[in-house]
Design a protein around this motif. Sequence first.
Motif, PDB file in Angstrom:
ATOM      1  N   GLN A 177      47.397 -10.902  -4.357  1.00 50.89           N
ATOM      2  CA  GLN A 177      46.814 -10.162  -5.476  1.00 50.89           C
ATOM      3  C   GLN A 177      47.085 -10.894  -6.782  1.00 50.89           C
ATOM      4  OE1 GLN A 177      48.434  -6.212  -5.267  1.00 50.89           O
ATOM      5  NE2 GLN A 177      47.445  -5.765  -3.325  1.00 50.89           N
ATOM      6  N   PRO A 178      46.131 -10.855  -7.719  1.00 53.93           N
ATOM      7  CA  PRO A 178      46.353 -11.496  -9.012  1.00 53.93           C
ATOM      8  C   PRO A 178      47.379 -10.726  -9.833  1.00 53.93           C
ATOM      9  CG  PRO A 178      44.273 -10.320  -9.042  1.00 53.93           C
ATOM     10  CD  PRO A 178      44.805 -10.236  -7.634  1.00 53.93           C
ATOM     11  N   GLY A 179      48.168 -11.463 -10.602  1.00 56.47           N
ATOM     12  CA  GLY A 179      49.166 -10.829 -11.450  1.00 56.47           C
ATOM     13  C   GLY A 179      49.169 -11.440 -12.835  1.00 56.47           C
ATOM     14  N   GLN A 180      49.547 -10.625 -13.807  1.00 61.27           N
ATOM     15  CA  GLN A 180      49.666 -11.113 -15.178  1.00 61.27           C
ATOM     16  C   GLN A 180      51.109 -10.982 -15.630  1.00 61.27           C
ATOM     17  OE1 GLN A 180      47.306  -9.111 -18.190  1.00 61.27           O
ATOM     18  NE2 GLN A 180      47.600 -10.813 -19.614  1.00 61.27           N
ATOM     19  N   LEU A 181      51.678 -12.077 -16.109  1.00 56.95           N
ATOM     20  CA  LEU A 181      53.035 -12.065 -16.638  1.00 56.95           C
ATOM     21  C   LEU A 181      52.980 -11.409 -18.013  1.00 56.95           C
ATOM     22  CD1 LEU A 181      55.478 -15.081 -16.620  1.00 56.95           C
ATOM     23  CD2 LEU A 181      55.429 -13.400 -18.432  1.00 56.95           C
ATOM     24  N   VAL A 182      53.624 -10.253 -18.151  1.00 54.96           N
ATOM     25  CA  VAL A 182      53.530  -9.531 -19.424  1.00 54.96           C
ATOM     26  C   VAL A 182      54.777  -9.644 -20.283  1.00 54.96           C
ATOM     27  CG1 VAL A 182      51.725  -7.922 -18.694  1.00 54.96           C
ATOM     28  CG2 VAL A 182      54.109  -7.323 -18.319  1.00 54.96           C
ATOM     29  N   SER A 183      55.961  -9.806 -19.675  1.00 58.75           N
ATOM     30  CA  SER A 183      57.165  -9.920 -20.489  1.00 58.75           C
ATOM     31  C   SER A 183      58.258 -10.671 -19.736  1.00 58.75           C
ATOM     32  CB  SER A 183      57.676  -8.537 -20.925  1.00 58.75           C
ATOM     33  OG  SER A 183      58.110  -7.794 -19.817  1.00 58.75           O
ATOM     34  N   ARG A 184      59.315 -11.017 -20.484  1.00 55.99           N
ATOM     35  CA  ARG A 184      60.438 -11.736 -19.917  1.00 55.99           C
ATOM     36  C   ARG A 184      61.739 -11.138 -20.421  1.00 55.99           C
ATOM     37  NH1 ARG A 184      59.086 -13.723 -24.519  1.00 55.99           N
ATOM     38  NH2 ARG A 184      60.411 -14.923 -25.878  1.00 55.99           N
ATOM     39  N   PHE A 185      62.792 -11.325 -19.638  1.00 59.16           N
ATOM     40  CA  PHE A 185      64.148 -10.939 -20.027  1.00 59.16           C
ATOM     41  C   PHE A 185      65.068 -12.073 -19.619  1.00 59.16           C
ATOM     42  CE2 PHE A 185      68.323  -9.492 -18.757  1.00 59.16           C
ATOM     43  CZ  PHE A 185      68.758  -8.853 -19.917  1.00 59.16           C
ATOM     44  N   ILE A 220      47.877 -15.146 -13.116  1.00 56.85           N
ATOM     45  CA  ILE A 220      48.066 -16.110 -12.040  1.00 56.85           C
ATOM     46  C   ILE A 220      47.403 -15.553 -10.781  1.00 56.85           C
ATOM     47  CG2 ILE A 220      49.710 -17.512 -10.743  1.00 56.85           C
ATOM     48  CD1 ILE A 220      51.742 -16.965 -13.019  1.00 56.85           C
ATOM     49  N   GLU A 221      46.347 -16.202 -10.372  1.00 57.79           N
ATOM     50  CA  GLU A 221      45.599 -15.798  -9.177  1.00 57.79           C
ATOM     51  C   GLU A 221      46.380 -16.182  -7.919  1.00 57.79           C
ATOM     52  OE1 GLU A 221      42.769 -14.093  -9.122  1.00 57.79           O
ATOM     53  OE2 GLU A 221      42.406 -14.131 -11.288  1.00 57.79           O
ATOM     54  N   PRO A 222      46.126 -15.519  -6.792  1.00 60.01           N
ATOM     55  CA  PRO A 222      46.795 -15.877  -5.536  1.00 60.01           C
ATOM     56  C   PRO A 222      46.611 -17.369  -5.225  1.00 60.01           C
ATOM     57  CG  PRO A 222      45.619 -13.821  -5.267  1.00 60.01           C
ATOM     58  CD  PRO A 222      45.222 -14.376  -6.614  1.00 60.01           C
ATOM     59  N   GLU A 274      45.189  -5.485  -9.647  1.00 58.68           N
ATOM     60  CA  GLU A 274      44.361  -4.651  -8.764  1.00 58.68           C
ATOM     61  C   GLU A 274      44.715  -3.175  -8.868  1.00 58.68           C
ATOM     62  OE1 GLU A 274      44.129  -6.177  -4.805  1.00 58.68           O
ATOM     63  OE2 GLU A 274      43.020  -7.944  -5.470  1.00 58.68           O
ATOM     64  N   ASN A 275      46.017  -2.860  -8.965  1.00 61.20           N
ATOM     65  CA  ASN A 275      46.392  -1.445  -9.002  1.00 61.20           C
ATOM     66  C   ASN A 275      47.106  -1.030 -10.293  1.00 61.20           C
ATOM     67  OD1 ASN A 275      49.034  -2.335  -8.774  1.00 61.20           O
ATOM     68  ND2 ASN A 275      49.214  -1.812  -6.599  1.00 61.20           N
TER      69      ASN A 275
END
Length: 128
Positions: free
Chosen positions: A43-51, A76-78, A107-108
């Motif tokens: 599934q595609p994911g978007q990096l939204v934050s960092r710690f 970042i796509e699969p 996706e969700n």
Amino acid sequence: MTEAFSNGYLISVDTTHLPEMELNPPYKHFFSYQITIKNLSNQPGQLVSRFWEIVDGIGSKETVNGLGVVGQQPIIEPGNSFTYTSGCPLISSIGKMSGHYVFLNLENQATFKVDIPPFELIPAYHLN
């Protein structure tokens, strides 16, 4: 190189000590780190934050929270990866960093953490 797999993502970290960098006191040492984030999920994911938690060799701790990385919130796509380079000043000549990213499943719309493997910031002359 340090690597870890977490929640469908492979994180690889490579560090470099840059002794030629001029820094403002109290910082005396500068390290760059290059991180590659590979999406091994389906599934595609978007990096939204960092710690980040940064621990200096003298025991001082600093935490860093923020949106994205280097001014970006990459999707970042699969099967694809994203690589960036950043840096960390230290007072002492050694230290370590650890942390995590927060991703958004596109996706969700659920958010989830991806652990960044702990890595050391050590000049080569300390290793010999």
